[in-house]
Design a protein around this motif. Sequence first.
Motif, PDB file in Angstrom:
ATOM      1  N   ARG A 298       2.657  67.993  57.210  1.00 14.02           N
ATOM      2  CA  ARG A 298       2.374  69.414  57.416  1.00 14.02           C
ATOM      3  C   ARG A 298       3.595  70.261  57.097  1.00 14.02           C
ATOM      4  NH1 ARG A 298       0.600  69.895  63.397  1.00 14.02           N
ATOM      5  NH2 ARG A 298       0.582  72.135  62.866  1.00 14.02           N
ATOM      6  N   ALA A 299       4.754  69.780  57.543  1.00  8.64           N
ATOM      7  CA  ALA A 299       5.996  70.532  57.307  1.00  8.64           C
ATOM      8  C   ALA A 299       6.291  70.642  55.812  1.00  8.64           C
ATOM      9  CB  ALA A 299       7.160  69.865  58.039  1.00  8.64           C
ATOM     10  N   MET A 300       6.040  69.571  55.062  1.00 11.70           N
ATOM     11  CA  MET A 300       6.278  69.595  53.616  1.00 11.70           C
ATOM     12  C   MET A 300       5.496  70.715  52.939  1.00 11.70           C
ATOM     13  SD  MET A 300       6.241  65.685  52.239  1.00 11.70           S
ATOM     14  CE  MET A 300       7.435  64.449  52.737  1.00 11.70           C
ATOM     15  N   VAL A 301       4.196  70.735  53.192  1.00 10.82           N
ATOM     16  CA  VAL A 301       3.328  71.693  52.507  1.00 10.82           C
ATOM     17  C   VAL A 301       3.571  73.113  53.003  1.00 10.82           C
ATOM     18  CG1 VAL A 301       0.932  72.339  52.065  1.00 10.82           C
ATOM     19  CG2 VAL A 301       1.583  69.929  52.067  1.00 10.82           C
ATOM     20  N   LEU A 302       3.696  73.284  54.307  1.00 14.38           N
ATOM     21  CA  LEU A 302       3.912  74.616  54.863  1.00 14.38           C
ATOM     22  C   LEU A 302       5.239  75.211  54.399  1.00 14.38           C
ATOM     23  CD1 LEU A 302       2.616  74.240  58.547  1.00 14.38           C
ATOM     24  CD2 LEU A 302       1.589  75.568  56.687  1.00 14.38           C
ATOM     25  N   SER A 303       6.254  74.360  54.263  1.00 16.73           N
ATOM     26  CA  SER A 303       7.562  74.876  53.838  1.00 16.73           C
ATOM     27  C   SER A 303       7.503  75.399  52.412  1.00 16.73           C
ATOM     28  CB  SER A 303       8.642  73.797  53.965  1.00 16.73           C
ATOM     29  OG  SER A 303       8.409  72.716  53.077  1.00 16.73           O
ATOM     30  N   VAL A 304       6.749  74.727  51.540  1.00 19.48           N
ATOM     31  CA  VAL A 304       6.614  75.192  50.156  1.00 19.48           C
ATOM     32  C   VAL A 304       5.818  76.492  50.110  1.00 19.48           C
ATOM     33  CG1 VAL A 304       5.689  74.660  47.872  1.00 19.48           C
ATOM     34  CG2 VAL A 304       6.816  72.873  49.196  1.00 19.48           C
ATOM     35  N   ALA A 305       4.751  76.559  50.892  1.00 25.61           N
ATOM     36  CA  ALA A 305       3.959  77.792  50.935  1.00 25.61           C
ATOM     37  C   ALA A 305       4.807  78.962  51.436  1.00 25.61           C
ATOM     38  CB  ALA A 305       2.738  77.597  51.833  1.00 25.61           C
ATOM     39  N   ALA A 306       5.574  78.715  52.497  1.00 22.24           N
ATOM     40  CA  ALA A 306       6.431  79.765  53.048  1.00 22.24           C
ATOM     41  C   ALA A 306       7.508  80.165  52.042  1.00 22.24           C
ATOM     42  CB  ALA A 306       7.069  79.291  54.353  1.00 22.24           C
ATOM     43  N   ALA A 307       8.074  79.174  51.356  1.00 26.80           N
ATOM     44  CA  ALA A 307       9.109  79.452  50.363  1.00 26.80           C
ATOM     45  C   ALA A 307       8.545  80.257  49.197  1.00 26.80           C
ATOM     46  CB  ALA A 307       9.715  78.148  49.851  1.00 26.80           C
ATOM     47  N   ALA A 308       7.307  79.953  48.783  1.00 27.87           N
ATOM     48  CA  ALA A 308       6.688  80.670  47.674  1.00 27.87           C
ATOM     49  C   ALA A 308       6.546  82.152  47.997  1.00 27.87           C
ATOM     50  CB  ALA A 308       5.318  80.069  47.362  1.00 27.87           C
ATOM     51  N   VAL A 309       6.069  82.454  49.201  1.00 28.80           N
ATOM     52  CA  VAL A 309       5.906  83.847  49.611  1.00 28.80           C
ATOM     53  C   VAL A 309       7.269  84.521  49.750  1.00 28.80           C
ATOM     54  CG1 VAL A 309       5.087  85.364  51.446  1.00 28.80           C
ATOM     55  CG2 VAL A 309       3.726  83.381  50.769  1.00 28.80           C
TER      56      VAL A 309
END
Length: 539
Positions: A298-309
Amino acid sequence: MDDAALKANGKGVTMGSHEVKGTVSPSDATATRLEEMGYKQELTRSLGMVSVLGLSFAIMAVPFGTSTTLNIALTDGGPVTILWGWVFVSLVSLAIAGSLAEICSVYPTSGGVYYWAAMLSTPKYSAFSSYLTGWLGTVGNWTVTASITFGGSQLILAAATLYHDDYVPTAWQTVLVYWAALLGSLLINIFFNKHLDGLNTVCLYWTAASVIIVSLVAVPRLIGMTAHLQIIVTLLAMADTRNSAEFAFTHFDASNSGWPSGWAWFVGLLQAAYTLTGYGMVAALCEEVKEPARQVPRAMVLSVAAAAVTGLVYLLPINFVLPDIQPLLEVASLQPMPLLYKTVTGSAGAALGLLFLILGIWAFAAIGSLTAASRCTWAFSRDGGIPGSQWWKKVNPRFGVPLNGLILSTVVCALLGLIYLGSSAAFNAFTGVATICLGCSYAYPVLCSLVRGRKMVRNAPFSLGKVGFFVNTVTVVWIAFSIILFCMPTAIPVTPTSMNYASVVFAGFSAVAALWYAINARKHYHGPTGSAIRTTEAA
């Protein structure tokens, strides 16, 4: 093993084909699962999802990463490369992160990519697959740490140019600051290990809303906003002139690169690709996370999504206030962001305040990347993958960390810094090698899973479902292309000092790995100790 998922229901826990009767606590189930994968619990499980998310976000360090590599995008296209390159790489990175998260949920161990490669390969090629991926992942971790620490060191010296235009940082000064920063990260990792959980969490809420920033903007409601938001609001508020929307969204100029326009845009993607790279490194902390099969993916995917925004919010305003590009590319420090801040705000003090926020983010990234690199080194050494593994696999009982692995990672990074004494393009070499090595280490287990029909992740707790095949294919194709792409120099014609030495550094580490394989690993390296649980089914 088709069902390697850990399923706790309060009455029993299923681990692979084994069932443990009775009530089992999550911590006991996690420890049992680790034993089933072939390892004993040596590190303290004190991290939660928020902490791992913070570490992943810290390693990517979007405002810092995009700032230190800004000259690449400015050279190879400018605003279009900065903005749309970020959008493109963000989408691809989500595919990669999802692919890794799915595999990680099945095999939640600090071995990460090299363990996954061994489990997902056929038995005949398991050991070699593990060895190859292990070296790629370890070198990727080392060079990410080197690039993050080095970029921040350049920024520190670039800060002096805000007040002294004629100051030109020497190579030795940069390397000495770099070594000092590495030493600081090492000491914090050793003596403040128990506080890394809190440090990673603080990174998520890094809100350096200092009195300087608030007074410059004179808008009290800015208090409590994140650091990068304060930077972009300050830039927009203080800029004397702003570019048009047409310029911010569509202006493209690759004349400084010497490459054809289309290829220049791809070369410029290194800015985004390097920044959006470190999310897979957090797998090395699986054995310090309380529920790794759930929390780490979960942390992997959420961190990329947060970084993208975060990247969009940070980079788009940069395009709107971007001054004349040529002076930015001519700065002696090779870090144009301080000059951009000063030009836009018209104040050295304001620029220094903004740079302080970036350097705060850098501190989190430098510490976190060394943490991940040391855990990767330690994990790979447990299975004998690195020369002198008997030293690097030890966990120091006093500090509760793989102390020798920490020291080795620091020393390797320190030696890499010497490249800068011979080439001003050393930073680009670090970023290129880090992106290539980590990308390859991510792609290999995903490719193995694809080739075997994704059977091993069929029942993954974090499942991509019906889109899995497509997402995995995008991952492999993009990374294969990026290997060639990021060995290219930022601009042509090339001189000995401006050459992209990524291929040289990559070849150097490959030579070490090949030599060790010929001397020792070919006969003695058998892959992860948990190979007994690997399916014996032939592809």
